[in-house]
Design an enzyme around this catalytic site. Sequence first.
Site, short mmCIF file in Angstrom:
data_model
loop_
_atom_site.label_atom_id
_atom_site.label_comp_id
_atom_site.label_asym_id
_atom_site.label_seq_id
_atom_site.Cartn_x
_atom_site.Cartn_y
_atom_site.Cartn_z
N TYR A 131 -10.65 2.39 5.93
CA TYR A 131 -9.60 2.09 4.95
C TYR A 131 -10.10 1.07 3.93
O TYR A 131 -10.61 0.02 4.30
CB TYR A 131 -8.37 1.56 5.68
CG TYR A 131 -7.15 1.50 4.81
CD1 TYR A 131 -6.23 2.54 4.80
CD2 TYR A 131 -6.92 0.42 3.98
CE1 TYR A 131 -5.11 2.50 3.99
CE2 TYR A 131 -5.81 0.37 3.17
CZ TYR A 131 -4.91 1.41 3.18
OH TYR A 131 -3.81 1.37 2.36
N SER A 132 -9.94 1.39 2.66
CA SER A 132 -10.41 0.51 1.60
C SER A 132 -9.52 0.62 0.38
O SER A 132 -9.34 1.70 -0.18
CB SER A 132 -11.85 0.85 1.21
OG SER A 132 -12.26 0.10 0.08
N ASN A 133 -8.98 -0.50 -0.07
CA ASN A 133 -8.15 -0.52 -1.26
C ASN A 133 -8.93 -0.14 -2.52
O ASN A 133 -8.36 0.35 -3.50
CB ASN A 133 -7.54 -1.91 -1.43
CG ASN A 133 -6.56 -2.23 -0.32
OD1 ASN A 133 -5.55 -1.58 -0.17
ND2 ASN A 133 -6.90 -3.24 0.47
N PHE B 100 -10.65 -12.79 -2.97
CA PHE B 100 -10.14 -14.01 -2.33
C PHE B 100 -11.22 -14.53 -1.37
O PHE B 100 -11.10 -14.44 -0.15
CB PHE B 100 -8.84 -13.72 -1.58
CG PHE B 100 -7.74 -13.22 -2.47
CD1 PHE B 100 -6.95 -14.11 -3.19
CD2 PHE B 100 -7.50 -11.86 -2.61
CE1 PHE B 100 -5.94 -13.64 -4.02
CE2 PHE B 100 -6.50 -11.39 -3.44
CZ PHE B 100 -5.72 -12.28 -4.15
N GLY C 73 2.85 -1.00 4.08
CA GLY C 73 2.13 -1.84 3.14
C GLY C 73 2.52 -3.29 3.29
O GLY C 73 3.57 -3.63 3.83
N SER D 126 0.78 -1.23 0.00
CA SER D 126 0.00 0.00 0.00
C SER D 126 0.82 1.28 0.00
O SER D 126 0.24 2.37 -0.09
CB SER D 126 -0.96 0.00 1.19
OG SER D 126 -2.05 -0.84 0.91
#
Length: 448
Positions: free
Chosen positions: A226-228, A182, A368, A121
């Site tokens: 928090y979100s990718n 996943f 990250g 990250s």
Amino acid sequence: MTPSRSTQKDDRTMTPRRGRRMLAVTAAGALLATAAPAAPAAAGAPVTGPSAAPAATSQASGSPLDRQALRQSLDAVHEAGMYGIYSAVRDGGHGWKGASGVADVETRRPVRADMRHRVGSITKTFTAVAVLQQVERGAVELDAPVNRYLPGLLPGERGDRVTVRMLLNHTSHIADYVLGAFPSLAQGSTASLDEHRFRTLQPRQLVEFGLAAPPTGEPGATPGSYSNTNYIIAGLLLEKVTGAPAERHITRHVIGRAGLRDTSFPRTPRIPGPHSKAYESMYGLIDPPRDYSVYDMSWGGTAGALVSTMDDLNRFYRALLQGRLLGRAQLAEMQRTVPVSVGGFAIDYGLGLYALDLPCGRFWGHDGGVWGMGTQSLASPDGRRLMSFGFNLMKYQRVNDEGVLEPHPIDAALGGHLMAGLCGPGAARTAQAPVTPLPADRLLSIKR
């Protein structure tokens, strides 16, 4: 270091039934999953030979870096159970580099300070810089809705309420895509990690995974979550306004502008150049830890696919904080923080970087993690004091019967090395509370 016979026995005390009920990794537990729970991994004997020898740079008199303390604290991380770790510290014109442990537990190949490494990250800082460069050009407005640039990507009123700023500071409350990518993780199984090793995902597929999950709150609400997914959307926005693939644009206008020579978005599942293996334990579900250094990183994209070195990361954050990548106004926007929740913790998050307060002052950067590799990179506000380190064993901790992540000696050792690098050896003794490295890297929930 390879686990001792007694440690291998301890690692197997987690039964399959317990493993199945303990795991539910979400966003931060994947791209940011570097330091979370694990049973006492073997400390092992310190590696001797090339990997244990200090890889110091300048030995000039009057150096502000305590090389002995840095070497000792680095070795302490390996002695606490980390397979291999490499680190680089700079203060003005003075630098130090070191490595301790092994890159391959079977061959005993030692780690080196200049190894290339998946930095997870930390990619987000690079992506945020590229977006803010477009803000400087007038091509993007931070507080404009995402729908202005990507009409129809976000369904319903979310596309009109979620702004570019909300993507970059994680207040969009769009859910993370990792469990969608996943799915076995939600059932306490790591099967998806192996099944999808060579799968290629498109950015819009990742966004669809995130949008399929319930929102974590109302757009703009704090604390953020928090979100990718936010940074995959940011990459799509970059492509729309620049007309170039996001990774190519970032390579030219951020990586190239910062003068980085060993940083790239890999084109194949293999890490280019000399590198360590990447060992994933997943809190004891993978026993012994498995190597994931060969992996299709399209699942990380503009949220977490970059490969770099510790030297390059320090060079990048110095260039950023000293105003060579963005003007003063946009750098100030990056450093306007809001509270963002990651696994029950709140961090002060700006636009693609966060603030970490230590006894010796405030530092800016990111951490990250991907399967098998974790990284931390921090810099003083003036970009003079910088530290980056990477390691090759992930989620080495364990979860107790109450579903709580148990501290591991590696965690304390990483905190000690962080303090030695950024504050000096005396600061660790005067700190009133233990220093927690990798604050953005926390498991959000554990299925029981």
